[in-house]
Scaffold this active site. Structure first.
Site, PDB file in Angstrom:
ATOM      1  N   GLU A   1       1.088  -3.422   7.309  1.00 36.95           N
ATOM      2  CA  GLU A   1      -0.274  -3.089   7.723  1.00 36.95           C
ATOM      3  C   GLU A   1      -1.099  -4.373   7.657  1.00 36.95           C
ATOM      4  O   GLU A   1      -1.081  -5.056   6.633  1.00 36.95           O
ATOM      5  CB  GLU A   1      -0.897  -2.028   6.811  1.00 36.95           C
TER       6      GLU A   1
ATOM      7  N   ARG B   1      11.456  -1.677  -4.671  1.00 33.13           N
ATOM      8  CA  ARG B   1      10.548  -2.776  -4.355  1.00 33.13           C
ATOM      9  C   ARG B   1      10.717  -3.887  -5.392  1.00 33.13           C
ATOM     10  O   ARG B   1      11.280  -3.682  -6.457  1.00 33.13           O
ATOM     11  CB  ARG B   1       9.092  -2.289  -4.339  1.00 33.13           C
TER      12      ARG B   1
ATOM     13  N   LYS C   1      -1.737  -5.349  -2.879  1.00 31.08           N
ATOM     14  CA  LYS C   1      -2.639  -6.048  -1.959  1.00 31.08           C
ATOM     15  C   LYS C   1      -4.100  -5.769  -2.318  1.00 31.08           C
ATOM     16  O   LYS C   1      -4.957  -6.628  -2.126  1.00 31.08           O
ATOM     17  CB  LYS C   1      -2.353  -5.628  -0.509  1.00 31.08           C
TER      18      LYS C   1
END
Length: 550
Positions: A34, A259, A269
């Site tokens: 994104e 992850r 983020k």
């Protein structure tokens, strides 16, 4: 099927099985960020996995921007992501935006409405949240759930036409409010957002939710293996439901892996953006940041990051990797590449009293003792030099082998010198040493008359180039999951130290991103942001040694 390339892992084994069975004829993967921030080292793991997997099996990899939230997304982030992926050494086969498919997504939502599998809900976001239920209690059906197909089609068209305010209406999938998987309890798939979009401008005022858009994007692009992190595992039933009920011709499969979590490193983020917004760091590319742009500015190489990603591998359960492992791979990558030179970070002047005044000589110095192909250079030597302030002590402890009154050391690539006097300032600080040198002890001369236990580095004062050195420690003191202001209070106040010193004369032509190993200090990178023709600025990449072992 025998393969090389990335190490074996469960996803690679699935790909091999799918190709051998004929389930797929060519694999297609994608990296779908994104564009709401800069990529970080965790994204690098996903980038390497998707691109290297496709490369190994002669497949395709798309770079796709999941730009379904116009409020948080920006072209700046799009361009930074493209630059980061390219810098890591990968070429995408297709460059796409989720917003390219907005019309298709709208039409697929209409398909759901016509099948009685989606409805427009009048409830507020808070009401929807309150009636969603818990892990032990089922959700409650919305009063809007029984609307007719015709009414839902009309309302959805009016949502698109801009008749409703933000949050006034949403489109929800009609699945099962009693499902044990909360993600299947009539999730919202479209919402009203009157905001300018970086790619489509003001064409749309309704936007699909990520969980609805993502499977459609994969299907439209013909993705075969949709690889994502473990937090999306519970979303997989809805992913499959969307593909099936929206009657997509291509059927991708979603696979989840763990992850990347690193010690003393933030991977959110949102938190990284908070650091930038609160000016706790020097932008997204601050060398203390785990962003790819920050790692690049600090001096990490794409080869080191790719090797690190391969080493940590692909697992099904989350764990935390020691950040020192990444440091190991940059050391391994640079040890045969970086020119070895001398830099003095905290200078103390030395006057060699028996060296002829006005004389300068050139000494031969190897550029990299582990890589003879890098050749040698000449460095100047004269009566006055700079050494590290830590390399002299007036009253040293036992086993201190550097300079002190009456002691002799070797100057790297030069001569033996012996301290016989020093000068202090009014505050009692030593500001200058007086030494003598032995001309018979020139490096490379074969002198065997006596040995010294200490070797120190230096730069010639007559030709030394002033330089700034930026020394880094971890930005985060520990890994406690804190939010907001408390997270900012967890920062290391000593994460950056700026010192002024000198480097060899031959360094004056160094360019941004040139990398060097400074004797005894570590590996450094010429900072691309603050270096000017008048002043060199070096970022510490990593120290020379670590206790960490692979």
């Amino acid at each position: 099927m025998e393969t090389k390339g990335i190490p074996s892992n469960f996803i690679k084994n699935i790909v091999i099985e799918d190709l051998e069975s004929g389930k797929v004829s060519q694999i297609v993967t994608r990296f779908p960020p994104e564009p709401n921030g800069y990529l970080h080292i965790g994204h690098a793991k996903s980038i390497c996995l998707n691109f290297e997997l496709a490369d190994e099996f002669k497949g395709l990899t798309n770079l796709r921007f999941d730009d379904t939230n116009p409020v948080k997304e920006d072209t700046e982030y799009v361009e930074s992501i493209k630059a980061d992926v390219a810098w890591l050494g990968f070429e995408w086969d297709g460059l796409f935006f989720a917003s390219d498919y907005f019309e298709e997504m709208y039409n697929r939502a209409v398909v759901l409405i016509k099948k009685g599998l989606a409805y427009v809900d009048d409830q507020t976001a808070e009401q929807i949240r309150e009636t969603r239920g818990t892990l032990t209690e089922p959700g409650k059906e919305s009063p809007s759930r029984s609307r007719s197909v015709e009414e839902n089609l009309d309302l959805f068209a009016r949502m698109r036409a801009g008749e409703f305010k933000d949050g006034e209406r949403v489109l929800r999938a009609k699945i099962d409010m009693g499902s044990p998987n909360i993600n299947m309890r009539d999730p919202v798939i479209y919402r009203v957002v009157h905001a300018h979009h970086h790619n489509t401008g003001d064409t749309w005022c309704i936007y699909p939710m990520y969980a609805f858009a993502h499977p459609l994007e994969d299907a439209i692009e013909g993705v075969t293996h949709s690889i994502c992190t473990l937090e999306f595992e519970d979303q997989r039933p809805f992913y499959d439901w969307v593909i099936r009920e929206c009657e997509m011709p291509n059927v991708p499969r979603q696979y989840e892996f763990a992850r990347l979590n690193l010690t003393n490193t933030v991977m959110s983020k949102r938190k990284l953006k908070l650091l930038v917004d609160e000016q706790a760091v020097d932008g997204w590319d601050d060398p203390r940041m785990p962003t790819i742009s920050g790692l690049r500015r600090r001096g990490y190489t794409p080869e080191a990051i790719r090797a690190f990603a391969r080493e940590i591998g692909v697992a099904k359960s989350n764990s935390t990797v020691d950040a020192r492992m990444l440091d190991h791979f940059i050391r391994e990558d640079l040890k045969l590449k970086a020119l070895r030179t001398m830099g003095v970070l905290n200078p103390l002047k030395v006057v060699i009293t028996n060296y002829p005044e006005g004389q300068t000589e050139l000494l031969e110095a190897e550029n990299n003792s582990e890589n003879p192909e890098m050749g040698s250079r000449q460095i100047s030597f004269s009566r006055e030099i700079y050494i590290e302030r830590d390399d002299f002590m007036e009253n040293p402890p036992n086993k201190y082998f550097r300079l002190f009154p009456g002691n002799e050391v070797r100057l790297k690539h030069a001569y033996f010198i012996k301290c016989h006097d020093f000068i202090k300032d009014a505050e009692g600080n030593v500001v200058e040493l007086h030494c003598t040198y032995d001309p018979e002890t020139k490096s490379g001369s074969g002198f065997t008359g006596r040995k010294v236990k200490g070797t120190i580095h230096w730069v010639d004062a007559s030709s030394a180039v002033p330089a700034e050195f930026r020394l880094y420690e971890p930005l985060i003191l520990d890994n406690e999951g804190e939010d907001g202001a408390s997270f900012l209070e967890n920062l290391n106040p000593n994460s950056l130290e700026i010192v002024q010193g000198f480097v060899e004369d031959n360094m004056k032509t160094a360019q941004p991103h040139d990398k060097f190993q400074f004797f005894r200090h570590g590996y450094f990178n010429v900072d691309p942001k603050y270096t000017t023709p008048e002043k060199l600025v070096f970022n510490l990449i990593v120290s020379l040694k670590s206790s960490f072992e692979i």
